[in-house]
Design a protein around this motif. Structure first.
Motif, PDB file in Angstrom:
ATOM      1  N   ASN A 161       0.824  -1.227   0.000  1.00  0.00           N
ATOM      2  CA  ASN A 161       0.000   0.000   0.000  1.00  0.00           C
ATOM      3  C   ASN A 161       0.855   1.273   0.000  1.00  0.00           C
ATOM      4  OD1 ASN A 161      -2.458  -1.497   0.192  1.00  0.00           O
ATOM      5  ND2 ASN A 161      -2.136  -1.719   2.386  1.00  0.00           N
ATOM      6  N   LEU A 162       1.745   1.352  -0.974  1.00  0.00           N
ATOM      7  CA  LEU A 162       2.691   2.464  -1.007  1.00  0.00           C
ATOM      8  C   LEU A 162       2.426   3.456  -2.142  1.00  0.00           C
ATOM      9  CD1 LEU A 162       6.056   0.615  -0.258  1.00  0.00           C
ATOM     10  CD2 LEU A 162       4.683   1.996   1.306  1.00  0.00           C
ATOM     11  N   LYS A 163       1.299   3.315  -2.836  1.00  0.00           N
ATOM     12  CA  LYS A 163       1.041   4.213  -3.981  1.00  0.00           C
ATOM     13  C   LYS A 163       0.989   5.675  -3.540  1.00  0.00           C
ATOM     14  CE  LYS A 163      -1.322   0.886  -6.975  1.00  0.00           C
ATOM     15  NZ  LYS A 163      -2.580   0.536  -7.686  1.00  0.00           N
ATOM     16  N   THR A 164       0.356   5.936  -2.399  1.00  0.00           N
ATOM     17  CA  THR A 164       0.268   7.322  -1.899  1.00  0.00           C
ATOM     18  C   THR A 164       1.650   7.883  -1.608  1.00  0.00           C
ATOM     19  OG1 THR A 164      -1.890   6.871  -0.906  1.00  0.00           O
ATOM     20  CG2 THR A 164      -0.722   8.820  -0.127  1.00  0.00           C
ATOM     21  N   LEU A 165       2.529   7.069  -1.029  1.00  0.00           N
ATOM     22  CA  LEU A 165       3.897   7.506  -0.734  1.00  0.00           C
ATOM     23  C   LEU A 165       4.635   7.859  -2.024  1.00  0.00           C
ATOM     24  CD1 LEU A 165       6.279   7.883   1.201  1.00  0.00           C
ATOM     25  CD2 LEU A 165       6.774   5.446   0.957  1.00  0.00           C
ATOM     26  N   PHE A 166       4.453   7.045  -3.054  1.00  0.00           N
ATOM     27  CA  PHE A 166       5.115   7.317  -4.333  1.00  0.00           C
ATOM     28  C   PHE A 166       4.622   8.641  -4.922  1.00  0.00           C
ATOM     29  CE2 PHE A 166       6.786   3.181  -3.962  1.00  0.00           C
ATOM     30  CZ  PHE A 166       7.733   2.981  -4.951  1.00  0.00           C
ATOM     31  N   VAL A 167       3.310   8.889  -4.812  1.00  0.00           N
ATOM     32  CA  VAL A 167       2.755  10.152  -5.315  1.00  0.00           C
ATOM     33  C   VAL A 167       3.344  11.327  -4.537  1.00  0.00           C
ATOM     34  CG1 VAL A 167       0.652  11.539  -5.526  1.00  0.00           C
ATOM     35  CG2 VAL A 167       0.625   9.114  -6.174  1.00  0.00           C
ATOM     36  N   THR A 168       3.392  11.182  -3.208  1.00  0.00           N
ATOM     37  CA  THR A 168       3.921  12.253  -2.353  1.00  0.00           C
ATOM     38  C   THR A 168       5.372  12.573  -2.698  1.00  0.00           C
ATOM     39  OG1 THR A 168       2.474  11.561  -0.539  1.00  0.00           O
ATOM     40  CG2 THR A 168       4.351  12.956   0.032  1.00  0.00           C
ATOM     41  N   GLU A 169       6.156  11.528  -2.992  1.00  0.00           N
ATOM     42  CA  GLU A 169       7.572  11.725  -3.294  1.00  0.00           C
ATOM     43  C   GLU A 169       7.816  12.032  -4.772  1.00  0.00           C
ATOM     44  OE1 GLU A 169      10.099  11.812  -1.118  1.00  0.00           O
ATOM     45  OE2 GLU A 169       8.679  11.545   0.524  1.00  0.00           O
ATOM     46  N   GLY A 170       6.723  12.088  -5.568  1.00  0.00           N
ATOM     47  CA  GLY A 170       6.869  12.407  -6.991  1.00  0.00           C
ATOM     48  C   GLY A 170       7.533  11.292  -7.784  1.00  0.00           C
ATOM     49  N   LEU A 171       7.212  10.029  -7.445  1.00  0.00           N
ATOM     50  CA  LEU A 171       7.844   8.878  -8.089  1.00  0.00           C
ATOM     51  C   LEU A 171       6.826   8.064  -8.879  1.00  0.00           C
ATOM     52  CD1 LEU A 171       9.935   7.680  -5.011  1.00  0.00           C
ATOM     53  CD2 LEU A 171      10.814   8.902  -7.006  1.00  0.00           C
ATOM     54  N   ASP A 172       7.325   7.367  -9.896  1.00  0.00           N
ATOM     55  CA  ASP A 172       6.475   6.444 -10.653  1.00  0.00           C
ATOM     56  C   ASP A 172       6.347   5.148  -9.862  1.00  0.00           C
ATOM     57  OD1 ASP A 172       6.204   8.241 -12.767  1.00  0.00           O
ATOM     58  OD2 ASP A 172       8.050   7.538 -13.733  1.00  0.00           O
ATOM     59  N   TYR A 173       5.102   4.740  -9.626  1.00  0.00           N
ATOM     60  CA  TYR A 173       4.875   3.516  -8.850  1.00  0.00           C
ATOM     61  C   TYR A 173       5.012   2.298  -9.752  1.00  0.00           C
ATOM     62  CZ  TYR A 173       2.536  -0.115  -6.150  1.00  0.00           C
ATOM     63  OH  TYR A 173       2.250  -1.280  -5.493  1.00  0.00           O
ATOM     64  N   GLU A 174       5.760   1.323  -9.284  1.00  0.00           N
ATOM     65  CA  GLU A 174       5.875   0.028  -9.956  1.00  0.00           C
ATOM     66  C   GLU A 174       5.764  -1.050  -8.891  1.00  0.00           C
ATOM     67  OE1 GLU A 174       6.055  -0.467 -13.130  1.00  0.00           O
ATOM     68  OE2 GLU A 174       6.498   1.548 -13.887  1.00  0.00           O
TER      69      GLU A 174
END
Length: 550
Positions: free
Chosen positions: A74-87
């Motif tokens: 459940n790390l999609k929100t963290l990736f968005v916050t850090e400006g990263l592409d989620y994979e």
């Protein structure tokens, strides 16, 4: 979970590539074989600062690359916050260049070490003797209790509300400061505003007043010149209109004799018409003109007021003065409305305060409910780990202020011996006891929350026999819901693993290199036998190793 690890040109590692599985992975090897090198490489993935001396060949760059399967985290929100592409398969890479410069990438996107640390702590937890000190940290202790209390959503709501509350308090403080400053200026601003309002300024009136002043101030002279002009135009003998009328009559008699005479005649007629209009207007102006000393004084006074105001406010026109007046009116109005703004802000703060109290109370209630069960589980597990007299006393004490996670102050007290006094955990427990307490806590947490991959670094130091079996069973149980690595010297623990890796040194062309090898079943038997009886493996050690593995 950690699925792949590649290390190039790091310490004694020339190049290493290994795949990992879920479950319990064992890492063994002789002292000095390079297990600490493996941990050092992984710590770079977690955002630890790079050390140039760690590069094996100073002319080449060092690369540490790890692949994590994060689909269940459940790390999609963290990736968005850090400006990263989620994979779902995320790759973290660290590079140390020969120049000493370090670079980090998440899914090929360059990141700073802070972003690496934020993500890394959600993916990999390296547990060592040093990390057990985290046990004595209030934040970590609250994390334990809140995980069991299922407080995650409530804590998020509380944190958001607390942020809003602090923001409103800061805004209120700013309003009070603004009011204090405004009060100092209010009287002067009111005086200036009243002065400008009493002047009854009208845009464009300066030119009109100045013209009227010049007329009233020179009325006698103007009237004399108008009268003279009137006489010159209308005198029966010498008046311009009288003479021009005679010219018109004379030209009228010859106008029919040629176009040039007709044109001249028409020009005289036009001039006569214009002179008649001028005569009428002069006569009207002359009739309107009267000396008015009172009006002259009034106009002069108004002009004096305007010029004084323009000088005071360094303005060049009435329009600029009107703008100054409007700005002053806004300042005065803003000051007068500050009280109502402060009152409204205070009302909202009161509402948020009550909401925070309710959420903090709910957090407290949930925590109180689970503490007995937490104590019970901890004492039961520690009893199996050779600490039968371990006792905990966990206290929640109310705070008068809103803290980051509620209004509770936490006391996590511990006693290791029967009849012993309860004391702070960091004072009451030894290093070995803290390691076992941490293992117990991690095993409990694994039932309630999705923990990152955990790597136990010789957590079994100082234990043996049945206790090591119990430790292994606990780690084995944890590995059913998460990925667990353990670096161990104990054969009882090594035998419990689903996968077994061996760290060893190898001399290649007179250069010592660290290797990591996944052991096959027969190799694993030999490794555990050596852990039991030394390098010279006996038949009894082999049989013992097989028994442990079975």
């Amino acid at each position: 979970m950690l699925t792949q690890l590649t290390i190039k040109n790091y310490a004694l590692i020339d190049e290493l590539h290994v795949n990992f599985n879920n479950g319990l992975s064992i890492i063994t090897g002789e002292t000095g074989a390079g297990k600490s090198i493996l941990l050092g490489g992984l710590s770079l993935i977690l955002g630890k600062r790079a050390d140039l001396s760690a590069i094996k060949d100073a002319s080449k760059k060092c690369i540490i690359e790890a692949t994590f399967d994060i689909a269940k985290y459940n790390l999609k929100t963290l990736f968005v916050t850090e400006g990263l592409d989620y994979e779902s398969l995320t790759i973290i890479r660290r590079e140390i260049l020969p120049s000493g410069k370090s670079r980090a990438f998440i899914n090929d996107t360059p990141v700073n070490l802070n972003s690496l640390q934020v993500l890394g702590e959600r993916l990999l937890d390296i547990h060592s003797q040093h990390q057990t000190l985290q046990l004595t940290n209030d934040d970590f202790q609250f994390q334990i209790i809140d995980a069991l209390a299922n407080n995650e959503v409530l804590l998020t709501d509380y944190t958001d509300k607390l942020k809003q509350y602090k923001g409103l308090k800061a805004e209120l403080e700013h309003l009070h400061l603004q009011k204090a400053e405004s009060i100092k200026e209010l009287d002067y601003n009111l005086f200036l505003l009243k002065e400008l309002e009493e002047a009854k300024l009208v845009a464009g009136e300066l030119e009109t007043l100045e013209s009227e002043f010049e007329t009233l101030n020179n009325v006698e002279d103007i009237k004399e010149k108008l009268t003279q002009s009137h006489r010159l135009l209308s005198h029966e003998e010498v008046g311009i209109t009288t003479n021009l009328s005679e010219v018109k009559n004379q030209l009228g008699k010859i106008a029919g004799f040629g176009k040039q005479y007709e044109d001249m005649y028409q020009r005289v007629v036009s001039s006569l018409i214009e002179l008649d209009d001028m005569f009428s207007e002069i006569e009207q102006l002359e009739g309107q003109l009267e000396a008015d000393p009172n009006r002259l004084d009034a106009v002069n006074s108004k002009l004096q007021v305007i010029h004084n105001l323009m000088l005071k406010h360094t303005s060049q026109s009435i329009e600029e003065l009107i703008e100054v007046k409007e700005n002053l009116a806004e300042k005065v109005s803003a000051t007068e409305h500050l009280d109502s703004d402060i009152l409204e802000k205070e009302k909202v703060i009161i509402v948020i305060n009550e909401q925070l109290k309710l959420k903090a109370s709910a957090l407290h209630s949930n925590r109180v409910k689970v503490i007995p069960d937490l104590i019970k589980q901890l004492e039961r597990i520690l009893g199996t780990l050779g600490m039968p007299n371990a006792k905990f006393n966990i206290e929640l004490q109310p705070s008068e202020v809103f803290l980051t996670n509620g209004t509770d102050n936490l006391k996590f007290l511990f006693s290791a011996n029967k009849g012993g006094q309860f004391n702070d955990l960091k004072k009451a427990a030894s290093g070995g006891e803290l390691s076992r307490i941490m293992l117990a806590i991690k095993s409990i947490l694994s039932k309630y929350t999705q923990l990152p991959t955990i790597m136990f670094d010789e957590i079994d130091t100082g234990v043996s026999g049945e206790i090591s079996n119990k430790m292994a069973s606990i780690m084995q149980q944890m590995s059913k819901t998460m990925q667990v690595f353990t670096i161990t010297h104990l054969p009882q623990i090594a035998a419990k693993g689903d996968t077994h890796f061996k760290v060893y040194k190898e001399d290649i062309e007179n250069v010592t290199q660290t290797r990591l090898k996944k052991l096959m079943p027969e190799e694993r038997i030999v490794e555990i036998a050596q852990m039991l009886g030394g390098v010279d493996v006996s038949n009894s050690a082999i049989e013992h190793a097989k028994q442990l593995l079975n």
